[in-house]
Design a protein around this motif. Structure first.
Motif, short mmCIF file in Angstrom:
data_model
loop_
_atom_site.label_atom_id
_atom_site.label_comp_id
_atom_site.label_asym_id
_atom_site.label_seq_id
_atom_site.Cartn_x
_atom_site.Cartn_y
_atom_site.Cartn_z
N TYR A 12 0.81 -1.22 0.00
CA TYR A 12 0.00 0.00 0.00
C TYR A 12 0.84 1.27 0.00
CZ TYR A 12 -3.98 -3.03 0.75
OH TYR A 12 -4.92 -3.99 0.59
N ALA A 13 1.99 1.26 0.69
CA ALA A 13 2.85 2.44 0.71
C ALA A 13 3.38 2.75 -0.69
CB ALA A 13 4.00 2.25 1.69
N GLN A 29 -1.52 -5.04 -6.21
CA GLN A 29 -1.69 -6.47 -5.99
C GLN A 29 -1.16 -6.81 -4.59
OE1 GLN A 29 -3.13 -8.67 -8.31
NE2 GLN A 29 -3.62 -6.70 -9.25
N LYS A 30 -1.74 -7.82 -3.97
CA LYS A 30 -1.30 -8.21 -2.63
C LYS A 30 -0.30 -9.36 -2.76
CE LYS A 30 -3.00 -9.01 1.96
NZ LYS A 30 -4.17 -9.16 2.80
N GLY A 31 0.97 -9.05 -2.65
CA GLY A 31 2.03 -10.05 -2.70
C GLY A 31 2.80 -10.03 -4.01
N ASN A 32 4.10 -10.35 -3.92
CA ASN A 32 4.93 -10.30 -5.11
C ASN A 32 4.59 -11.40 -6.11
OD1 ASN A 32 6.26 -12.51 -3.97
ND2 ASN A 32 7.99 -11.30 -3.27
N LYS A 34 1.54 -12.22 -6.99
CA LYS A 34 0.47 -11.65 -7.82
C LYS A 34 1.01 -10.57 -8.76
CE LYS A 34 -3.27 -12.92 -4.78
NZ LYS A 34 -4.36 -12.51 -3.93
N VAL A 35 2.00 -9.81 -8.29
CA VAL A 35 2.65 -8.83 -9.17
C VAL A 35 3.30 -9.58 -10.33
CG1 VAL A 35 4.51 -7.13 -9.37
CG2 VAL A 35 3.02 -7.10 -7.37
N SER A 36 4.00 -10.66 -10.01
CA SER A 36 4.65 -11.49 -11.03
C SER A 36 3.64 -12.00 -12.06
CB SER A 36 5.35 -12.67 -10.35
OG SER A 36 5.78 -13.62 -11.28
N ASN A 37 2.52 -12.52 -11.60
CA ASN A 37 1.49 -13.04 -12.51
C ASN A 37 0.93 -11.96 -13.42
OD1 ASN A 37 1.79 -15.60 -11.45
ND2 ASN A 37 0.10 -15.37 -10.01
N LYS A 38 0.69 -10.78 -12.87
CA LYS A 38 0.16 -9.67 -13.68
C LYS A 38 1.18 -9.23 -14.71
CE LYS A 38 -3.94 -8.95 -11.99
NZ LYS A 38 -5.15 -9.00 -12.80
#
Length: 82
Positions: A12-13, A29-32, A34-38
């Protein structure tokens, strides 16, 4: 066709900071993982992922090469070879 770059943040920061800088919303996204998947789902489109330097990262991030080490400012820049 290459679309608009998308900024994908993990915490969030980071989300708040980037939204203030860009004056635009980002894809939080919540968690790296999920960032990776996106980022992977963007295929040939530009994606900028902002994650914490966690000890556990998805294997996808192993494909990236370090291009700038700004550890004194607490960030590093990596680039995917594609």
């Amino acid at each position: 066709m290459i679309g608009e770059p998308q900024v994908i943040t993990e915490c969030y920061a980071d989300t708040l900071l980037i939204e203030k800088i860009l004056k635009n919303s980002v894809n939080h996204q919540k968690g790296n993982g999920k960032v990776s998947n996106k980022m992977k789902a963007r295929n040939n489109e530009i994606a900028i992922g902002i994650i914490d330097d966690d000890s556990r990262k998805p294997g996808y991030f192993d494909e990236f090469a370090l291009i700038k080490d700004n550890s004194n400012f607490f960030f590093k820049v990596y680039k995917h070879p594609d």
